[in-house]
Design an enzyme around this catalytic site. Structure first.
Site, PDB file in Angstrom:
ATOM      1  N   ASP A  65      74.026  20.352 -19.865  1.00 12.75           N
ATOM      2  CA  ASP A  65      72.838  20.200 -19.026  1.00 12.75           C
ATOM      3  C   ASP A  65      72.542  21.555 -18.388  1.00 12.75           C
ATOM      4  OD1 ASP A  65      70.949  19.576 -17.099  1.00 12.75           O
ATOM      5  OD2 ASP A  65      72.044  17.831 -16.308  1.00 12.75           O
ATOM      6  N   LEU A  66      71.320  22.011 -18.525  1.00 11.55           N
ATOM      7  CA  LEU A  66      70.955  23.311 -17.932  1.00 11.55           C
ATOM      8  C   LEU A  66      71.145  23.316 -16.421  1.00 11.55           C
ATOM      9  CD1 LEU A  66      67.714  23.899 -20.020  1.00 11.55           C
ATOM     10  CD2 LEU A  66      69.714  25.413 -20.032  1.00 11.55           C
ATOM     11  N   SER A  89      59.254  19.244 -21.225  1.00  5.60           N
ATOM     12  CA  SER A  89      58.174  19.949 -21.931  1.00  5.60           C
ATOM     13  C   SER A  89      56.796  19.313 -21.740  1.00  5.60           C
ATOM     14  CB  SER A  89      58.496  20.022 -23.424  1.00  5.60           C
ATOM     15  OG  SER A  89      58.518  18.719 -23.968  1.00  5.60           O
ATOM     16  N   SER A 125      54.113  28.281 -21.041  1.00  6.28           N
ATOM     17  CA  SER A 125      53.136  27.343 -21.624  1.00  6.28           C
ATOM     18  C   SER A 125      51.714  27.678 -21.203  1.00  6.28           C
ATOM     19  CB  SER A 125      53.485  25.928 -21.146  1.00  6.28           C
ATOM     20  OG  SER A 125      52.468  25.034 -21.473  1.00  6.28           O
ATOM     21  N   ASN A 126      50.795  27.275 -22.055  1.00  4.92           N
ATOM     22  CA  ASN A 126      49.365  27.389 -21.709  1.00  4.92           C
ATOM     23  C   ASN A 126      49.044  26.605 -20.435  1.00  4.92           C
ATOM     24  OD1 ASN A 126      47.825  24.630 -22.507  1.00  4.92           O
ATOM     25  ND2 ASN A 126      49.522  24.937 -23.917  1.00  4.92           N
ATOM     26  N   TYR A 150      54.507  20.287 -14.273  1.00  2.00           N
ATOM     27  CA  TYR A 150      55.109  20.963 -15.429  1.00  2.00           C
ATOM     28  C   TYR A 150      54.568  22.397 -15.520  1.00  2.00           C
ATOM     29  CZ  TYR A 150      55.380  22.334 -20.379  1.00  2.00           C
ATOM     30  OH  TYR A 150      55.560  23.023 -21.546  1.00  2.00           O
ATOM     31  N   CYS A 180      52.388  24.600 -30.497  1.00  2.00           N
ATOM     32  CA  CYS A 180      53.151  25.051 -31.668  1.00  2.00           C
ATOM     33  C   CYS A 180      53.676  23.841 -32.420  1.00  2.00           C
ATOM     34  CB  CYS A 180      54.276  25.977 -31.227  1.00  2.00           C
ATOM     35  SG  CYS A 180      55.066  26.809 -32.623  1.00  2.00           S
TER      36      CYS A 180
HETATM   37  P1  NAI Z   1      60.919  19.229 -26.628  1.00  2.00           P
HETATM   38  O1  NAI Z   1      60.744  18.332 -25.451  1.00  2.00           O
HETATM   39  O2  NAI Z   1      60.814  18.641 -27.983  1.00  2.00           O
HETATM   40  O3  NAI Z   1      62.325  19.978 -26.515  1.00  2.00           O
HETATM   41  C1  NAI Z   1      62.909  20.347 -25.293  1.00  2.00           C
HETATM   42  C2  NAI Z   1      64.406  20.151 -25.414  1.00  2.00           C
HETATM   43  O4  NAI Z   1      64.993  20.491 -24.158  1.00  2.00           O
HETATM   44  C3  NAI Z   1      64.805  18.697 -25.725  1.00  2.00           C
HETATM   45  O5  NAI Z   1      65.588  18.636 -26.899  1.00  2.00           O
HETATM   46  C4  NAI Z   1      65.566  18.250 -24.502  1.00  2.00           C
HETATM   47  O6  NAI Z   1      66.650  17.372 -24.801  1.00  2.00           O
HETATM   48  C5  NAI Z   1      66.049  19.583 -23.924  1.00  2.00           C
HETATM   49  N1  NAI Z   1      66.315  19.441 -22.479  1.00  2.00           N
HETATM   50  C6  NAI Z   1      65.573  18.792 -21.564  1.00  2.00           C
HETATM   51  N2  NAI Z   1      66.172  18.827 -20.364  1.00  2.00           N
HETATM   52  C7  NAI Z   1      67.332  19.516 -20.529  1.00  2.00           C
HETATM   53  C8  NAI Z   1      68.391  19.868 -19.667  1.00  2.00           C
HETATM   54  N3  NAI Z   1      68.392  19.518 -18.355  1.00  2.00           N
HETATM   55  N4  NAI Z   1      69.408  20.576 -20.173  1.00  2.00           N
HETATM   56  C9  NAI Z   1      69.440  20.935 -21.486  1.00  2.00           C
HETATM   57  N5  NAI Z   1      68.469  20.620 -22.348  1.00  2.00           N
HETATM   58  C10 NAI Z   1      67.423  19.921 -21.888  1.00  2.00           C
HETATM   59  O7  NAI Z   1      59.872  20.419 -26.462  1.00  2.00           O
HETATM   60  P2  NAI Z   1      59.363  21.457 -27.567  1.00  2.00           P
HETATM   61  O8  NAI Z   1      58.036  21.039 -28.017  1.00  2.00           O
HETATM   62  O9  NAI Z   1      60.428  21.682 -28.549  1.00  2.00           O
HETATM   63  O10 NAI Z   1      59.157  22.755 -26.678  1.00  2.00           O
HETATM   64  C11 NAI Z   1      60.202  23.683 -26.483  1.00  2.00           C
HETATM   65  C12 NAI Z   1      59.848  24.566 -25.283  1.00  2.00           C
HETATM   66  O11 NAI Z   1      58.605  25.206 -25.508  1.00  2.00           O
HETATM   67  C13 NAI Z   1      59.705  23.777 -23.981  1.00  2.00           C
HETATM   68  O12 NAI Z   1      60.247  24.564 -22.939  1.00  2.00           O
HETATM   69  C14 NAI Z   1      58.206  23.634 -23.788  1.00  2.00           C
HETATM   70  O13 NAI Z   1      57.870  23.576 -22.433  1.00  2.00           O
HETATM   71  C15 NAI Z   1      57.713  24.928 -24.446  1.00  2.00           C
HETATM   72  N6  NAI Z   1      56.366  24.759 -24.986  1.00  2.00           N
HETATM   73  C16 NAI Z   1      56.189  24.073 -26.162  1.00  2.00           C
HETATM   74  C17 NAI Z   1      54.932  23.937 -26.697  1.00  2.00           C
HETATM   75  C18 NAI Z   1      54.711  23.278 -28.015  1.00  2.00           C
HETATM   76  O14 NAI Z   1      53.569  23.285 -28.480  1.00  2.00           O
HETATM   77  N7  NAI Z   1      55.709  22.717 -28.662  1.00  2.00           N
HETATM   78  C19 NAI Z   1      53.740  24.460 -25.991  1.00  2.00           C
HETATM   79  C20 NAI Z   1      54.065  25.160 -24.766  1.00  2.00           C
HETATM   80  C21 NAI Z   1      55.330  25.310 -24.300  1.00  2.00           C
HETATM   81  C1  15L Z   2      53.005  22.155 -23.886  1.00  2.00           C
HETATM   82  O1  15L Z   2      53.326  22.887 -22.974  1.00  2.00           O
HETATM   83  C2  15L Z   2      53.891  21.071 -24.362  1.00  2.00           C
HETATM   84  O2  15L Z   2      55.253  21.433 -24.271  1.00  2.00           O
HETATM   85  C3  15L Z   2      53.601  20.635 -25.786  1.00  2.00           C
HETATM   86  O3  15L Z   2      54.267  19.411 -26.024  1.00  2.00           O
HETATM   87  C4  15L Z   2      52.106  20.476 -26.005  1.00  2.00           C
HETATM   88  O4  15L Z   2      51.636  19.419 -25.236  1.00  2.00           O
HETATM   89  C5  15L Z   2      51.388  21.769 -25.650  1.00  2.00           C
HETATM   90  O5  15L Z   2      51.743  22.232 -24.367  1.00  2.00           O
HETATM   91  C6  15L Z   2      49.871  21.630 -25.694  1.00  2.00           C
HETATM   92  O6  15L Z   2      49.222  21.972 -24.721  1.00  2.00           O
HETATM   93  O7  15L Z   2      49.362  21.214 -26.745  1.00  2.00           O
END
Ligand code: NAI
Ligand code: 15L
Length: 281
Positions: A65-66, A89, A125-126, A150, A180
């Site tokens: 856990d972070l 996220s 994030s955006n 968030y 992404c």
């Molecule tokens: P996701 O929600 O699929 O993955 C996040 C991971 O962090 C999960 O596997 C979760 O179990 C882990 N996590 C949550 N709380 C935790 C904790 N306390 N300790 C350790 N691990 C923990 O999100 P995704 O889509 O993979 O995004 C990855 C990162 O990129 C996130 O930080 C998100 O905010 C950022 N992001 C993603 C975007 C996207 O389009 N996928 C857009 C903007 C930002």
């Molecule tokens: C984020 O920051 C989220 O992590 C991702 O799940 C998407 O919702 C993304 O932004 C978005 O704006 O599409």
């Protein structure tokens, strides 16, 4: 060892990291990056709060856990690069965001400070600018306009990283990721989409550049439609190659265009602007 071409060509042996930590490795982006970054470092240390499956040949798996400072201190030891994807996220209860995105990030930076300041790519994030309208074009000097708690946590993350840079010289790329995913899934994403391949090449540039500093980078592909200007970060040599436009026809055939007055069509942050403050239990 094989490495995916970053800016202008393959990296030399000297560019390889010894051990790259990927937090949030069980999440959507983490899973997409896990295989793509296999050749990026001699060892990938993959971490998440949930199970990560079976370790591959050059992988180390750490479930933690972070928010657990001692565990994060051990997690970072021996790493010379960190791709920080872990955390909450989407919009959620403040207590959850507080633990993962604020306390968790502080723990990560303190661990990095104790262990030789490995370069960090922070997945911002955006949603730090979600309340800008889609007819506004902004650069990184635009004041933040987060669209929820968030988004506020990502503003905190950017400020924390900036403080560690000014005070201690800790380098971080603050990547404001748009959307992404494999492909854009709504009209808003035609502007904010970043392909997985473009994210990989950005990661290459961030860890390869001799002097990174602490830049904010918009995480978007080379989309025809753009709200954000990345020209200040041209020194990284990042040249995204994909373009969401390629999916426009498919998207328009499958989902209706949103009403012009809906948040999805008005704000850069889309529907996140409409989220409530979620009540604690
Ligand atoms: P996701 O929600 O699929 O993955 C996040 C991971 O962090 C999960 O596997 C979760 O179990 C882990 N996590 C949550 N709380 C935790 C904790 N306390 N300790 C350790 N691990 C923990 O999100 P995704 O889509 O993979 O995004 C990855 C990162 O990129 C996130 O930080 C998100 O905010 C950022 N992001 C993603 C975007 C996207 O389009 N996928 C857009 C903007 C930002
Ligand atoms: C984020 O920051 C989220 O992590 C991702 O799940 C998407 O919702 C993304 O932004 C978005 O704006 O599409």
């Amino acid at each position: 060892m094989n490495w995916i071409a970053a800016a202008d060509g393959p990296l030399s042996e000297d560019d390889f990291l010894k051990r790259l930590l990927i937090t949030g490795a069980a999440g959507g982006l983490g899973r997409a990056m896990r295989s793509r970054l296999a050749g990026f470092a001699e060892t990938l240390r993959l971490s998440d709060i949930v199970d990560l499956g079976t370790a591959g040949p050059n992988e180390e798996l750490v479930v933690c856990d972070l928010a657990d400072a001692d565990a994060v201190m051990k997690l970072v030891e021996g790493c010379d690069g960190i791709l920080h994807l872990g955390g909450v996220s989407v919009e959620d209860k403040f207590s959850k965001i507080l633990n993962a995105n604020l306390l968790g990030l502080y723990n990560l930076y303190e661990a990095a400070r104790a262990h030789g300041q490995p370069r960090i790519l922070f997945a911002s994030s955006n949603h730090v600018v979600g309340f800008y309208r889609q007819d506004e074009h902004i650069d990184v000097k635009a004041p933040m306009k987060p669209d929820g708690l968030y988004g506020v946590s990502k503003c905190f993350g950017e400020a924390l990283a900036r403080m560690y840079f000014e005070k201690f010289g800790q380098e971080t790329a603050l990547v404001r990721i748009g959307s992404c995913f494999e492909k854009p899934i709504n009209h808003r994403m035609l502007s904010g989409w970043m392909s997985h391949d473009d994210f990989v090449s950005l990661i290459g540039c961030v860890f390869r550049t001799p002097m990174l500093g602490c830049p904010i980078i918009w995480g978007i592909s080379d989309n025809d439609s753009k709200w954000w200007d990345n020209s200040h970060a041209s020194y990284l040599g990042w040249k995204p190659k994909d373009n969401a436009e390629r999916y426009r026809a498919e998207l328009e055939a499958s989902i209706p265009r949103p009403e012009p007055t809906s948040a999805l069509a008005v704000y850069q942050g889309g529907m996140f602007t409409q989220d409530p403050i979620f009540a604690e239990d």
